[in-house]
Design a protein around this motif. Structure first.
Motif, PDB file in Angstrom:
ATOM      1  N   THR A 167      -7.883  50.885 -46.846  1.00 50.48           N
ATOM      2  CA  THR A 167      -9.111  50.896 -46.052  1.00 50.48           C
ATOM      3  C   THR A 167      -8.815  50.670 -44.574  1.00 50.48           C
ATOM      4  O   THR A 167      -9.402  51.324 -43.697  1.00 50.48           O
ATOM      5  CB  THR A 167     -10.089  49.813 -46.550  1.00 50.48           C
ATOM      6  OG1 THR A 167     -10.405  50.058 -47.917  1.00 50.48           O
ATOM      7  CG2 THR A 167     -11.367  49.813 -45.735  1.00 50.48           C
ATOM      8  N   LEU A 168      -7.896  49.747 -44.292  1.00 50.71           N
ATOM      9  CA  LEU A 168      -7.498  49.485 -42.909  1.00 50.71           C
ATOM     10  C   LEU A 168      -6.932  50.751 -42.264  1.00 50.71           C
ATOM     11  O   LEU A 168      -7.312  51.116 -41.142  1.00 50.71           O
ATOM     12  CB  LEU A 168      -6.451  48.365 -42.872  1.00 50.71           C
ATOM     13  CG  LEU A 168      -6.004  47.891 -41.481  1.00 50.71           C
ATOM     14  CD1 LEU A 168      -7.168  47.235 -40.749  1.00 50.71           C
ATOM     15  CD2 LEU A 168      -4.837  46.915 -41.602  1.00 50.71           C
ATOM     16  N   GLY A 169      -6.043  51.429 -42.978  1.00 49.68           N
ATOM     17  CA  GLY A 169      -5.476  52.673 -42.472  1.00 49.68           C
ATOM     18  C   GLY A 169      -6.525  53.768 -42.343  1.00 49.68           C
ATOM     19  O   GLY A 169      -6.486  54.571 -41.394  1.00 49.68           O
ATOM     20  N   TYR A 170      -7.472  53.787 -43.270  1.00 56.58           N
ATOM     21  CA  TYR A 170      -8.519  54.822 -43.259  1.00 56.58           C
ATOM     22  C   TYR A 170      -9.389  54.733 -42.004  1.00 56.58           C
ATOM     23  O   TYR A 170      -9.630  55.736 -41.332  1.00 56.58           O
ATOM     24  CB  TYR A 170      -9.387  54.672 -44.508  1.00 56.58           C
ATOM     25  CG  TYR A 170     -10.465  55.716 -44.632  1.00 56.58           C
ATOM     26  CD1 TYR A 170     -10.211  56.941 -45.238  1.00 56.58           C
ATOM     27  CD2 TYR A 170     -11.744  55.477 -44.138  1.00 56.58           C
ATOM     28  CE1 TYR A 170     -11.203  57.908 -45.359  1.00 56.58           C
ATOM     29  CE2 TYR A 170     -12.747  56.431 -44.254  1.00 56.58           C
ATOM     30  CZ  TYR A 170     -12.463  57.647 -44.862  1.00 56.58           C
ATOM     31  OH  TYR A 170     -13.443  58.600 -44.968  1.00 56.58           O
ATOM     32  N   PHE A 171      -9.846  53.544 -41.689  1.00 59.14           N
ATOM     33  CA  PHE A 171     -10.746  53.398 -40.539  1.00 59.14           C
ATOM     34  C   PHE A 171     -10.001  53.441 -39.204  1.00 59.14           C
ATOM     35  O   PHE A 171     -10.520  53.966 -38.217  1.00 59.14           O
ATOM     36  CB  PHE A 171     -11.555  52.104 -40.668  1.00 59.14           C
ATOM     37  CG  PHE A 171     -12.631  52.199 -41.708  1.00 59.14           C
ATOM     38  CD1 PHE A 171     -13.774  52.951 -41.476  1.00 59.14           C
ATOM     39  CD2 PHE A 171     -12.503  51.561 -42.931  1.00 59.14           C
ATOM     40  CE1 PHE A 171     -14.771  53.059 -42.436  1.00 59.14           C
ATOM     41  CE2 PHE A 171     -13.497  51.659 -43.894  1.00 59.14           C
ATOM     42  CZ  PHE A 171     -14.633  52.412 -43.643  1.00 59.14           C
ATOM     43  N   LEU A 172      -8.780  52.891 -39.184  1.00 54.33           N
ATOM     44  CA  LEU A 172      -8.012  52.954 -37.941  1.00 54.33           C
ATOM     45  C   LEU A 172      -7.398  54.334 -37.735  1.00 54.33           C
ATOM     46  O   LEU A 172      -7.023  54.695 -36.625  1.00 54.33           O
ATOM     47  CB  LEU A 172      -6.906  51.893 -37.953  1.00 54.33           C
ATOM     48  CG  LEU A 172      -7.379  50.431 -37.940  1.00 54.33           C
ATOM     49  CD1 LEU A 172      -6.179  49.492 -37.920  1.00 54.33           C
ATOM     50  CD2 LEU A 172      -8.278  50.157 -36.740  1.00 54.33           C
ATOM     51  N   GLY A 173      -7.300  55.108 -38.836  1.00 55.41           N
ATOM     52  CA  GLY A 173      -6.680  56.430 -38.750  1.00 55.41           C
ATOM     53  C   GLY A 173      -7.466  57.413 -37.915  1.00 55.41           C
ATOM     54  O   GLY A 173      -6.934  58.454 -37.493  1.00 55.41           O
ATOM     55  N   ASN A 174      -8.731  57.128 -37.658  1.00 51.69           N
ATOM     56  CA  ASN A 174      -9.540  57.997 -36.823  1.00 51.69           C
ATOM     57  C   ASN A 174      -9.304  57.767 -35.335  1.00 51.69           C
ATOM     58  O   ASN A 174      -9.795  58.524 -34.500  1.00 51.69           O
ATOM     59  CB  ASN A 174     -11.033  57.794 -37.140  1.00 51.69           C
ATOM     60  CG  ASN A 174     -11.390  58.331 -38.517  1.00 51.69           C
ATOM     61  OD1 ASN A 174     -11.007  59.432 -38.877  1.00 51.69           O
ATOM     62  ND2 ASN A 174     -12.108  57.537 -39.304  1.00 51.69           N
ATOM     63  N   ILE A 175      -8.597  56.707 -35.006  1.00 55.95           N
ATOM     64  CA  ILE A 175      -8.267  56.428 -33.612  1.00 55.95           C
ATOM     65  C   ILE A 175      -7.030  57.246 -33.238  1.00 55.95           C
ATOM     66  O   ILE A 175      -5.989  57.121 -33.898  1.00 55.95           O
ATOM     67  CB  ILE A 175      -7.994  54.924 -33.407  1.00 55.95           C
ATOM     68  CG1 ILE A 175      -9.224  54.113 -33.833  1.00 55.95           C
ATOM     69  CG2 ILE A 175      -7.617  54.634 -31.960  1.00 55.95           C
ATOM     70  CD1 ILE A 175      -9.006  52.620 -33.811  1.00 55.95           C
ATOM     71  N   PRO A 176      -7.109  58.097 -32.206  1.00 61.16           N
ATOM     72  CA  PRO A 176      -5.984  58.982 -31.849  1.00 61.16           C
ATOM     73  C   PRO A 176      -4.649  58.262 -31.685  1.00 61.16           C
ATOM     74  O   PRO A 176      -3.624  58.730 -32.186  1.00 61.16           O
ATOM     75  CB  PRO A 176      -6.447  59.605 -30.524  1.00 61.16           C
ATOM     76  CG  PRO A 176      -7.932  59.602 -30.626  1.00 61.16           C
ATOM     77  CD  PRO A 176      -8.278  58.320 -31.335  1.00 61.16           C
TER      78      PRO A 176
END
Length: 213
Positions: A167-176
């Motif tokens: 989940t952490l990677g999922y939400f932060l993954g949208n940050i360029p």
């Protein structure tokens, strides 16, 4: 060894390519990695489980992997891996004391008492510590922690570990910036966990030396 290091330092690109070329096989590969890291503690240092889960979350954010399938599949892998370690400890533990008579049996009784009282806490906290996450289930098996109790907390801790990091990677993954520097973030995440483990170990050693002194 060089190929393993290359995979680790370019984990985002390696997973992305694998997902694009072999989408179904990638799920199987991830399952095998998480299972192996949590089941066999001598192999744990060679598998970046925490960073891998974060990187997988980033790929889920890019719609390359299904987050619901990933969380379910890898939670099962983590739980099965820990159960394997537990069974190995349960089976091999008594033989260790029979074969190596120099091992003080007081350690066995102390471990048994510890897991009877703090087994749940140990399982949850160890999930986020490299190597230790695979060692704790083995020791729990050696100490004969109640199977039903181990299974209950094993499943819950596996779900917490996998879902939280994905989940952490999922939400932060949208940050360029995060998306473009996943490999370095994975390395940093691993370094933080290892540093925490080293600090905890040093503190315990210092306190132990103080008590003896």
């Amino acid at each position: 060894m060089g190929e393993l290091a290359d995979f680790f330092f370019h984990i985002d690109d390696s997973l992305r390519q694998a997902t694009l070329l072999y989408p179904v096989a990638t799920y199987g590969l991830l399952f095998a990695v998480i299972y192996t890291e949590t089941a066999f503690f001598p192999l744990a240092p060679f598998f970046p489980g925490d960073g891998l889960l974060f990187a997988v979350g980033v790929l889920c954010a890019g719609a390359l992997l299904n987050p619901f399938v990933i969380c379910l599949l890898l939670s099962i892998a983590a739980a099965l891996g820990a159960w394997t370690g537990y069974r190995l400890g349960h089976t091999i533990g008594p033989r260790l004391f029979e074969r190596f008579t120099w091992i003080d049996r007081k350690h066995y009784f102390r471990a048994h008492a510890f897991y009877r009282k703090f087994g749940a806490t140990a399982l949850f906290t160890s999930r986020f510590l490299p190597i230790v996450k695979a060692l704790v289930p083995f020791i729990a098996g050696v100490a004969h922690m109640e199977p039903a109790r181990f299974v209950r907390y094993n499943i819950l801790s596996a779900l917490l570990w996998v879902i939280s990091l994905v989940t952490l990677g999922y939400f932060l993954g949208n940050i360029p910036f995060i998306r473009d520097h996943t490999s370095w973030l994975v390395i940093g995440l691993a370094a933080i966990f290892v540093t925490g483990l080293l600090i905890t170990t040093v503190v315990k050693l210092v306190r132990g030396a103080g008590v003896k002194g």
